[in-house]
Design a protein around this motif. Structure first.
Motif, PDB file in Angstrom:
ATOM      1  N   ARG A 155      35.990  54.702 109.756  1.00 60.82           N
ATOM      2  CA  ARG A 155      37.125  55.581 109.473  1.00 60.82           C
ATOM      3  C   ARG A 155      36.650  57.023 109.534  1.00 60.82           C
ATOM      4  O   ARG A 155      37.084  57.809 110.350  1.00 60.82           O
ATOM      5  CB  ARG A 155      37.734  55.256 108.109  1.00 60.82           C
ATOM      6  N   SER A 156      35.706  57.356 108.626  1.00 64.16           N
ATOM      7  CA  SER A 156      35.049  58.655 108.661  1.00 64.16           C
ATOM      8  C   SER A 156      33.736  58.505 107.911  1.00 64.16           C
ATOM      9  O   SER A 156      33.571  57.573 107.117  1.00 64.16           O
ATOM     10  CB  SER A 156      35.933  59.729 108.014  1.00 64.16           C
ATOM     11  N   PRO A 157      32.753  59.368 108.143  1.00 65.82           N
ATOM     12  CA  PRO A 157      31.478  59.256 107.434  1.00 65.82           C
ATOM     13  C   PRO A 157      31.656  59.371 105.918  1.00 65.82           C
ATOM     14  O   PRO A 157      32.596  60.018 105.433  1.00 65.82           O
ATOM     15  CB  PRO A 157      30.678  60.436 107.989  1.00 65.82           C
TER      16      PRO A 157
ATOM     17  N   LYS B 213      26.867  73.170 106.398  1.00 63.96           N
ATOM     18  CA  LYS B 213      26.868  72.592 107.747  1.00 63.96           C
ATOM     19  C   LYS B 213      27.625  71.255 107.801  1.00 63.96           C
ATOM     20  O   LYS B 213      27.670  70.600 108.843  1.00 63.96           O
ATOM     21  CB  LYS B 213      25.423  72.355 108.215  1.00 63.96           C
ATOM     22  N   LEU B 214      28.200  70.850 106.672  1.00 60.65           N
ATOM     23  CA  LEU B 214      28.816  69.524 106.592  1.00 60.65           C
ATOM     24  C   LEU B 214      29.920  69.312 107.635  1.00 60.65           C
ATOM     25  O   LEU B 214      29.973  68.280 108.290  1.00 60.65           O
ATOM     26  CB  LEU B 214      29.395  69.291 105.191  1.00 60.65           C
ATOM     27  N   SER B 215      30.783  70.274 107.760  1.00 61.64           N
ATOM     28  CA  SER B 215      31.909  70.118 108.696  1.00 61.64           C
ATOM     29  C   SER B 215      31.403  69.888 110.110  1.00 61.64           C
ATOM     30  O   SER B 215      31.912  69.017 110.835  1.00 61.64           O
ATOM     31  CB  SER B 215      32.802  71.355 108.653  1.00 61.64           C
ATOM     32  N   GLU B 216      30.385  70.641 110.520  1.00 61.18           N
ATOM     33  CA  GLU B 216      29.836  70.494 111.869  1.00 61.18           C
ATOM     34  C   GLU B 216      29.172  69.134 112.052  1.00 61.18           C
ATOM     35  O   GLU B 216      29.345  68.478 113.084  1.00 61.18           O
ATOM     36  CB  GLU B 216      28.831  71.630 112.125  1.00 61.18           C
ATOM     37  N   ILE B 217      28.429  68.714 111.026  1.00 60.46           N
ATOM     38  CA  ILE B 217      27.708  67.439 111.118  1.00 60.46           C
ATOM     39  C   ILE B 217      28.677  66.257 111.089  1.00 60.46           C
ATOM     40  O   ILE B 217      28.544  65.301 111.871  1.00 60.46           O
ATOM     41  CB  ILE B 217      26.672  67.341 109.979  1.00 60.46           C
ATOM     42  N   VAL B 218      29.674  66.297 110.232  1.00 57.76           N
ATOM     43  CA  VAL B 218      30.665  65.224 110.158  1.00 57.76           C
ATOM     44  C   VAL B 218      31.417  65.101 111.475  1.00 57.76           C
ATOM     45  O   VAL B 218      31.757  63.999 111.918  1.00 57.76           O
ATOM     46  CB  VAL B 218      31.628  65.467 108.981  1.00 57.76           C
ATOM     47  N   ALA B 219      31.679  66.210 112.129  1.00 60.81           N
ATOM     48  CA  ALA B 219      32.392  66.181 113.406  1.00 60.81           C
ATOM     49  C   ALA B 219      31.582  65.479 114.490  1.00 60.81           C
ATOM     50  O   ALA B 219      32.147  64.917 115.438  1.00 60.81           O
ATOM     51  CB  ALA B 219      32.721  67.605 113.845  1.00 60.81           C
ATOM     52  N   ILE B 220      30.262  65.492 114.365  1.00 62.35           N
ATOM     53  CA  ILE B 220      29.389  64.840 115.352  1.00 62.35           C
ATOM     54  C   ILE B 220      29.399  63.324 115.169  1.00 62.35           C
ATOM     55  O   ILE B 220      29.318  62.565 116.143  1.00 62.35           O
ATOM     56  CB  ILE B 220      27.939  65.370 115.222  1.00 62.35           C
TER      57      ILE B 220
ATOM     58  N   ILE C 186      30.079  39.060 113.220  1.00 60.55           N
ATOM     59  CA  ILE C 186      28.802  39.161 113.925  1.00 60.55           C
ATOM     60  C   ILE C 186      28.914  40.112 115.102  1.00 60.55           C
ATOM     61  O   ILE C 186      28.052  40.975 115.318  1.00 60.55           O
ATOM     62  CB  ILE C 186      28.343  37.762 114.393  1.00 60.55           C
ATOM     63  N   GLN C 187      29.993  39.977 115.877  1.00 60.20           N
ATOM     64  CA  GLN C 187      30.182  40.843 117.041  1.00 60.20           C
ATOM     65  C   GLN C 187      30.316  42.306 116.640  1.00 60.20           C
ATOM     66  O   GLN C 187      29.814  43.200 117.331  1.00 60.20           O
ATOM     67  CB  GLN C 187      31.417  40.402 117.829  1.00 60.20           C
ATOM     68  N   ASN C 188      30.984  42.566 115.523  1.00 65.00           N
ATOM     69  CA  ASN C 188      31.182  43.944 115.086  1.00 65.00           C
ATOM     70  C   ASN C 188      29.871  44.642 114.739  1.00 65.00           C
ATOM     71  O   ASN C 188      29.765  45.868 114.819  1.00 65.00           O
ATOM     72  CB  ASN C 188      32.116  43.990 113.867  1.00 65.00           C
ATOM     73  N   SER C 189      28.873  43.857 114.328  1.00 70.84           N
ATOM     74  CA  SER C 189      27.590  44.448 113.939  1.00 70.84           C
ATOM     75  C   SER C 189      26.607  44.576 115.111  1.00 70.84           C
ATOM     76  O   SER C 189      25.587  45.255 114.988  1.00 70.84           O
ATOM     77  CB  SER C 189      26.940  43.604 112.837  1.00 70.84           C
ATOM     78  N   ALA C 190      26.927  43.948 116.223  1.00 65.93           N
ATOM     79  CA  ALA C 190      26.013  43.965 117.374  1.00 65.93           C
ATOM     80  C   ALA C 190      25.878  45.381 117.933  1.00 65.93           C
ATOM     81  O   ALA C 190      26.863  46.100 118.100  1.00 65.93           O
ATOM     82  CB  ALA C 190      26.514  43.018 118.456  1.00 65.93           C
ATOM     83  N   ASP C 191      24.636  45.782 118.199  1.00 70.51           N
ATOM     84  CA  ASP C 191      24.341  47.072 118.826  1.00 70.51           C
ATOM     85  C   ASP C 191      24.823  48.261 117.998  1.00 70.51           C
ATOM     86  O   ASP C 191      25.139  49.324 118.535  1.00 70.51           O
ATOM     87  CB  ASP C 191      24.951  47.156 120.243  1.00 70.51           C
ATOM     88  N   LYS C 192      24.880  48.073 116.678  1.00 74.30           N
ATOM     89  CA  LYS C 192      25.258  49.185 115.801  1.00 74.30           C
ATOM     90  C   LYS C 192      24.152  49.447 114.783  1.00 74.30           C
ATOM     91  O   LYS C 192      23.423  48.534 114.398  1.00 74.30           O
ATOM     92  CB  LYS C 192      26.588  48.904 115.103  1.00 74.30           C
ATOM     93  N   LYS C 193      24.047  50.684 114.350  1.00 71.68           N
ATOM     94  CA  LYS C 193      23.035  51.100 113.386  1.00 71.68           C
ATOM     95  C   LYS C 193      23.692  51.845 112.225  1.00 71.68           C
ATOM     96  O   LYS C 193      24.705  52.525 112.411  1.00 71.68           O
ATOM     97  CB  LYS C 193      21.994  52.012 114.047  1.00 71.68           C
ATOM     98  N   TYR C 194      23.082  51.691 111.039  1.00 71.80           N
ATOM     99  CA  TYR C 194      23.550  52.425 109.859  1.00 71.80           C
ATOM    100  C   TYR C 194      22.696  53.679 109.730  1.00 71.80           C
ATOM    101  O   TYR C 194      21.469  53.614 109.710  1.00 71.80           O
ATOM    102  CB  TYR C 194      23.417  51.554 108.618  1.00 71.80           C
ATOM    103  N   LEU C 195      23.354  54.818 109.663  1.00 68.82           N
ATOM    104  CA  LEU C 195      22.673  56.116 109.697  1.00 68.82           C
ATOM    105  C   LEU C 195      22.875  56.832 108.368  1.00 68.82           C
ATOM    106  O   LEU C 195      24.002  56.965 107.886  1.00 68.82           O
ATOM    107  CB  LEU C 195      23.243  56.956 110.838  1.00 68.82           C
ATOM    108  N   LEU C 196      21.771  57.285 107.772  1.00 68.85           N
ATOM    109  CA  LEU C 196      21.811  58.106 106.565  1.00 68.85           C
ATOM    110  C   LEU C 196      21.077  59.409 106.847  1.00 68.85           C
ATOM    111  O   LEU C 196      20.034  59.405 107.515  1.00 68.85           O
ATOM    112  CB  LEU C 196      21.139  57.405 105.378  1.00 68.85           C
ATOM    113  N   LEU C 197      21.586  60.506 106.323  1.00 65.27           N
ATOM    114  CA  LEU C 197      20.920  61.799 106.522  1.00 65.27           C
ATOM    115  C   LEU C 197      21.286  62.749 105.387  1.00 65.27           C
ATOM    116  O   LEU C 197      22.259  62.544 104.654  1.00 65.27           O
ATOM    117  CB  LEU C 197      21.326  62.400 107.871  1.00 65.27           C
TER     118      LEU C 197
ATOM    119  N   VAL D  94      24.900  61.988 103.884  1.00 71.86           N
ATOM    120  CA  VAL D  94      25.959  61.545 104.786  1.00 71.86           C
ATOM    121  C   VAL D  94      25.595  60.174 105.351  1.00 71.86           C
ATOM    122  O   VAL D  94      24.467  59.967 105.822  1.00 71.86           O
ATOM    123  CB  VAL D  94      26.175  62.557 105.932  1.00 71.86           C
ATOM    124  N   HIS D  95      26.546  59.229 105.285  1.00 66.20           N
ATOM    125  CA  HIS D  95      26.326  57.867 105.766  1.00 66.20           C
ATOM    126  C   HIS D  95      27.345  57.557 106.863  1.00 66.20           C
ATOM    127  O   HIS D  95      28.525  57.870 106.725  1.00 66.20           O
ATOM    128  CB  HIS D  95      26.507  56.849 104.641  1.00 66.20           C
TER     129      HIS D  95
END
Length: 283
Positions: free
Chosen positions: A234-236, A222-229, A205-216, A249-250
């Motif tokens: 572990r990694s997107p 541009k993948l390398s630049e976006i993944v770096a952001i 429960i604590q791990n999910s608090a104040d976190k959002k799942y992002l899809l784009l 990208v998730h």
């Protein structure tokens, strides 16, 4: 069966019951129930006053307890702090009349300080070589200066509104406090196994608090630049789209960094950004 002591009523009780419900622990609680068993988890709740919980855990009346850290430290009982729970935050502070000419800790030398936390206050004064008189009061500490019982107070502060109402001002924060999970030091292996499962659920429960799942969607060039952001557990995750030259990208991001991250993603060429809440997140 694991017995857990919790506060009978109040904000700590409300937050505790909400957390246990999120952890899948269902309880049927009547108005006069002091001991209630869960129908979905090998656990029973024992309702006690907040300041009685450390003693109950130390002497084995209860196996574990959820209590304010301030009470746990003040009572100095032989129990083990297992986990900080991240709710019911407050602080223990020294406060003086708002008109007092306070210029530092030496102001308290020779003064009378009213408090419900004499052990924590005594230790703080000792460490700072301040000799003051401690006047122990069980409740309504904030009125002590106005009725002549004390020169200052040492008490719990949350918003600070109670101090303002009583013409006091906070001058020294002595201790930060939150709800903590404590356990008896002689817990059996079977009960420890139940406690481990409970802690696993609480951490999920604590791990999910104040976190959002992002899809784009992102152009491949541009993948390398976006993944770096993007931060991630572990990694997107990157998946190819049906449209050639594009990928999906998730990632998981902290809500407090949301707008900063999204602005950078848009500038880097990300499109179709979708944000979803996370109910549970298992590391």
């Amino acid at each position: 069966m694991l017995r857990i002591a919790v506060q009978t009523k109040g904000r700590l009780n409300d937050d505790t019951m909400r957390l246990l419900t999120e952890a899948g622990i269902k309880l049927s609680i009547g108005k006069r129930n002091l001991l209630v068993a869960s129908q979905t988890f090998p656990l029973e709740l024992l309702f006690l006053r907040d300041d009685d919980i450390p003693q109950a855990v130390a002497d084995g009346t209860s196996d574990v307890g959820i209590v304010g850290e301030n009470e746990f430290v003040e009572k100095q009982k032989d129990a083990e702090l297992v986990k900080r729970l991240g709710f019911s935050h407050c602080r223990l502070s020294l406060a003086v009349p708002k008109e007092a000419e306070y210029q530092g800790l030496n102001w308290f030398a020779g003064k009378k300080i009213a408090t419900s936390y004499p052990e924590i206050l005594s230790e703080f004064l000792r460490k700072n070589a301040i000799k003051a008189n401690i006047h122990v009061i069980s409740g309504s500490v904030e009125i002590a200066p106005s009725i002549g019982l004390a020169d200052a107070i040492f008490d719990i502060v949350s918003s600070g509104s109670t101090l303002i109402t009583n013409h006091l001002r906070e001058v020294e924060v002595v201790m930060q406090s939150e709800a903590v999970l404590i356990k008896n030091t002689a817990l059996s292996n079977d009960k420890q196994a139940i406690l481990d499962e409970l802690i696993f659920r609480l951490e999920t429960i604590q791990n999910s608090a104040d976190k959002k799942y992002l899809l784009l969607n992102a152009p491949n060039d541009k993948l390398s630049e976006i993944v770096a952001i993007l931060p991630g557990m572990r990694s997107p995750t990157v998946l190819p789209l049906a449209q050639a030259g594009w990928s999906s990208v998730h990632s998981v991001i902290d809500e407090k960094h949301f707008w900063e991250v999204v602005s950078k993603l848009k500038a880097a060429g990300a499109e179709g950004i979708l944000v979803l809440p996370i109910e549970k997140m298992i590391p």
